[in-house]
Motif scaffolding. Structure first.
Motif, PDB file in Angstrom:
ATOM      1  N   ARG A   1       1.008  -1.309  -0.146  1.00 49.21           N
ATOM      2  CA  ARG A   1      -0.125  -0.063   0.017  1.00 49.21           C
ATOM      3  C   ARG A   1       0.811   1.286   0.035  1.00 49.21           C
ATOM      4  O   ARG A   1       0.707   2.128  -0.827  1.00 49.21           O
ATOM      5  CB  ARG A   1      -1.091  -0.012   1.385  1.00 49.21           C
ATOM      6  CG  ARG A   1      -1.812  -1.086   1.262  1.00 49.21           C
ATOM      7  CD  ARG A   1      -2.879  -0.942   2.319  1.00 49.21           C
ATOM      8  NE  ARG A   1      -3.559   0.435   2.168  1.00 49.21           N
ATOM      9  CZ  ARG A   1      -4.365   0.723   3.346  1.00 49.21           C
ATOM     10  NH1 ARG A   1      -4.604   0.212   4.354  1.00 49.21           N
ATOM     11  NH2 ARG A   1      -4.841   1.941   3.083  1.00 49.21           N
ATOM     12  N   TYR A   2       2.006   0.943   0.805  1.00 47.46           N
ATOM     13  CA  TYR A   2       3.066   2.252   0.637  1.00 47.46           C
ATOM     14  C   TYR A   2       3.321   2.662  -0.771  1.00 47.46           C
ATOM     15  O   TYR A   2       3.421   3.675  -1.182  1.00 47.46           O
ATOM     16  CB  TYR A   2       4.004   2.262   1.637  1.00 47.46           C
ATOM     17  CG  TYR A   2       5.064   3.200   1.557  1.00 47.46           C
ATOM     18  CD1 TYR A   2       4.877   4.532   2.086  1.00 47.46           C
ATOM     19  CD2 TYR A   2       6.294   2.901   0.649  1.00 47.46           C
ATOM     20  CE1 TYR A   2       5.834   5.370   1.715  1.00 47.46           C
ATOM     21  CE2 TYR A   2       7.068   4.029   0.573  1.00 47.46           C
ATOM     22  CZ  TYR A   2       6.970   5.133   0.987  1.00 47.46           C
ATOM     23  OH  TYR A   2       7.912   6.386   0.893  1.00 47.46           O
ATOM     24  N   LEU A   3       3.969   1.339  -1.453  1.00 47.91           N
ATOM     25  CA  LEU A   3       4.130   1.757  -2.759  1.00 47.91           C
ATOM     26  C   LEU A   3       3.235   2.231  -3.544  1.00 47.91           C
ATOM     27  O   LEU A   3       3.431   3.184  -4.689  1.00 47.91           O
ATOM     28  CB  LEU A   3       4.878   0.143  -3.199  1.00 47.91           C
ATOM     29  CG  LEU A   3       5.969  -0.653  -2.672  1.00 47.91           C
ATOM     30  CD1 LEU A   3       6.153  -1.812  -3.283  1.00 47.91           C
ATOM     31  CD2 LEU A   3       7.086   0.406  -2.798  1.00 47.91           C
ATOM     32  N   ARG A   4       2.069   2.025  -3.381  1.00 49.59           N
ATOM     33  CA  ARG A   4       0.877   2.288  -4.387  1.00 49.59           C
ATOM     34  C   ARG A   4       0.647   4.119  -4.038  1.00 49.59           C
ATOM     35  O   ARG A   4       0.029   4.577  -4.566  1.00 49.59           O
ATOM     36  CB  ARG A   4      -0.374   1.520  -4.435  1.00 49.59           C
ATOM     37  CG  ARG A   4      -0.350   0.100  -5.048  1.00 49.59           C
ATOM     38  CD  ARG A   4      -1.616  -0.401  -4.983  1.00 49.59           C
ATOM     39  NE  ARG A   4      -2.239  -0.669  -3.905  1.00 49.59           N
ATOM     40  CZ  ARG A   4      -2.293  -1.845  -3.293  1.00 49.59           C
ATOM     41  NH1 ARG A   4      -1.601  -2.992  -3.716  1.00 49.59           N
ATOM     42  NH2 ARG A   4      -2.794  -1.955  -2.066  1.00 49.59           N
ATOM     43  N   GLY A   5       1.008   4.451  -2.865  1.00 42.78           N
ATOM     44  CA  GLY A   5       0.992   5.805  -2.502  1.00 42.78           C
ATOM     45  C   GLY A   5      -0.286   5.808  -1.437  1.00 42.78           C
ATOM     46  O   GLY A   5      -0.736   7.113  -1.310  1.00 42.78           O
TER      47      GLY A   5
END
Ligand SMILES: [Zn+2]
Lengths: 190, 272
Positions: free
Chosen positions: B120-124
């Motif tokens: 989720r962090y990678l997807r912003g």
């Protein structure tokens, strides 16, 4: 009680309740005779009928989306539809005998001579073949092949009411064509 | 002529058994009172019987029948092969799904959670609440916002090298077992998520399901591979840690990566 003959006229139409699952190839083979009869009624020509059936079969084998249900109930209307399209294409190609255009009766065919016991068969055959294309088609589908009104409407891509009125007109025309030719005495539907 | 005689289609639908039960009943009642319809039904039934008696109207020419059989034989074979292939594909897919499910069944819940957070962090979807590369500043933020009393280490980089990894920032997450702190690092532009929580509940970390277990300075570091990411989990002094990255962490000591080849391999001063 009403004193009318019981309208129980359902003869042994091909049933679909087979327990064994048959492949599409076997189902096509089972419908093959019906397909040929339909072609004969559409074009009234044994040679053309053979061509139509062969073309329909080749198309069916190439079809990208054959019926999902491997049963006669689905395969037979599907094949009929393919055959009908082949026939309509053929009509457009030849620009003749287009069913939609000619509702006028074709001249009756001369009686084919047959064995003595088969006399009525040829009378009926000649009467059916003397009907306009759309009429002889609906007679074949309903009275000979036993399709339901709904199945016929689906096949002909027309409303149910059209099927009913066309069938009524076709039968009354056929009855007139058969008038004076006597049905064999005591013959009952089996 | 009576109105019923103008609705000829009803006679046909009756003979063809195409009337609904209620219409049929209604029509039968009408028949009792209407001799004209009875006569019409009789004629129609006779006609239909006569037609059915001649079925089948035509016989298929034997040549056409044998042609069809010849055509349908290879077609049937092809259908059976196709069906067999489809069945094989379904079986294979089932086996693959089963093996995936079995291997994932052994992945601890905290690894699954950490991996999802990282994705989720990678997807912003999880913007950082504080951004800084200063460990002391972030340590303070973690204490204030997440109640985590620790001092983030500031490892010296080897001589002549710039430090391999970099602090990016942090945010607080609300999880089932209580607040979780997410600390984000970067190594060669590749994000690394470090999740920290108080280890109030017993951890379900175990050697089974882990790709490797490293024992360093009295601590067990469990390495998991899950959904294309690698996660290292460990507990120390009442805190649980999960570190997720897509970077390959192999070699005998995965911590060498982050700690820039620190001499002892021990996470010095961390946690406090
Ligand atoms: Zn009436």
């Amino acid at each position: 009680m009403v004193n009318t003959p019981a309208p129980d006229l359902f003869h042994g139409f091909e049933s679909s309740g087979g327990v064994l699952k048959r492949g599409l190839d076997q189902l096509i083979l089972e419908c093959y005779s019906a397909l040929y009869r339909y072609a004969r009624v559409l074009c009234r020509d044994p040679v053309v009928a053979e061509d139509l059936v062969q073309e329909a079969l080749l198309r069916a084998m190439r079809a990208s989306r054959p019926p999902r249900e491997p049963s006669l109930v689905h395969v037979r209307p599907w094949l009929f539809r393919i055959l009908r399209n082949v026939w309509l294409n053929e009509c457009r190609r030849r620009r003749r005998d287009v069913p939609e255009e000619s509702l006028a009766a074709d001249p009756a065919l001369p009686m084919e001579p047959g064995p003595s016991g088969e006399a009525d068969r040829y009378r009926v055959l000649a009467a059916i073949e003397s009907l306009p294309p759309l009429y002889r088609e609906v007679i074949l589908l309903r009275d000979l092949e036993g399709l339901s009104y709904q199945e016929i409407a689906h096949l002909l891509e027309c409303p149910l009411g059209t099927v009913m009125s066309r069938l009524a007109r076709a039968r009354s025309k056929l009855r007139r064509a058969l008038l004076g030719t006597l049905a064999p005495q005591g013959k009952k539907a089996s | 002529m009576r109105a019923c005689q103008e609705q000829r289609w009803r006679l046909h639908a009756y003979v063809d058994r195409e009337l609904a039960a209620s219409e049929r009943l209604e029509f039968e009642q009408h028949l009792e009172a209407c001799p004209a319809c009875r006569e019409a039904i009789r004629e129609l039934t006779e006609l239909v019987s006569r037609l059915r008696a001649v079925h089948p109207l035509y016989e298929v020419p034997p040549s056409l029948q044998s042609w069809a059989r010849e055509q349908l034989q290879p077609f049937g074979r092809m259908l059976r092969v196709r069906r067999w292939i489809a069945a094989a594909v379904v079986c294979l897919a089932f086996l693959v799904a089963m093996s995936l499910w079995r291997s994932h069944a052994e992945i601890p819940a905290e690894v699954v959670f950490a991996t999802r957070v990282h994705q989720r962090y990678l997807r912003g979807e999880l913007p950082l609440q504080v951004r800084s590369d200063r460990p002391e500043l972030l340590s303070q933020w973690l204490y204030q916002h997440c109640g985590l009393g620790l001092q983030l280490p500031n490892y010296p980089s080897p001589k002549g090298h710039t430090k391999a990894y970099r602090l990016i920032g942090a945010r607080k997450l609300d999880a089932k077992g209580g607040p979780v702190a997410l600390l984000v690092y970067e190594l060669d532009g590749e994000p690394i998520s470090l999740l920290m929580r108080t280890a109030a509940q017993p951890s379900d970390l175990r050697a089974q399901g882990a790709s490797a277990v490293y024992r360093l300075g009295g601590l067990d570091f469990h390495l998991y591979r899950y959904r294309g990411f690698q996660t290292i989990c460990w507990s120390d002094k009442g805190l649980s840690y999960s570190l997720v990255t897509s970077l390959r962490l192999d070699g005998s000591n995965p911590c060498v990566l982050c700690h820039g080849g620190g001499q002892s391999g021990q996470p010095q001063g961390w946690p406090q």
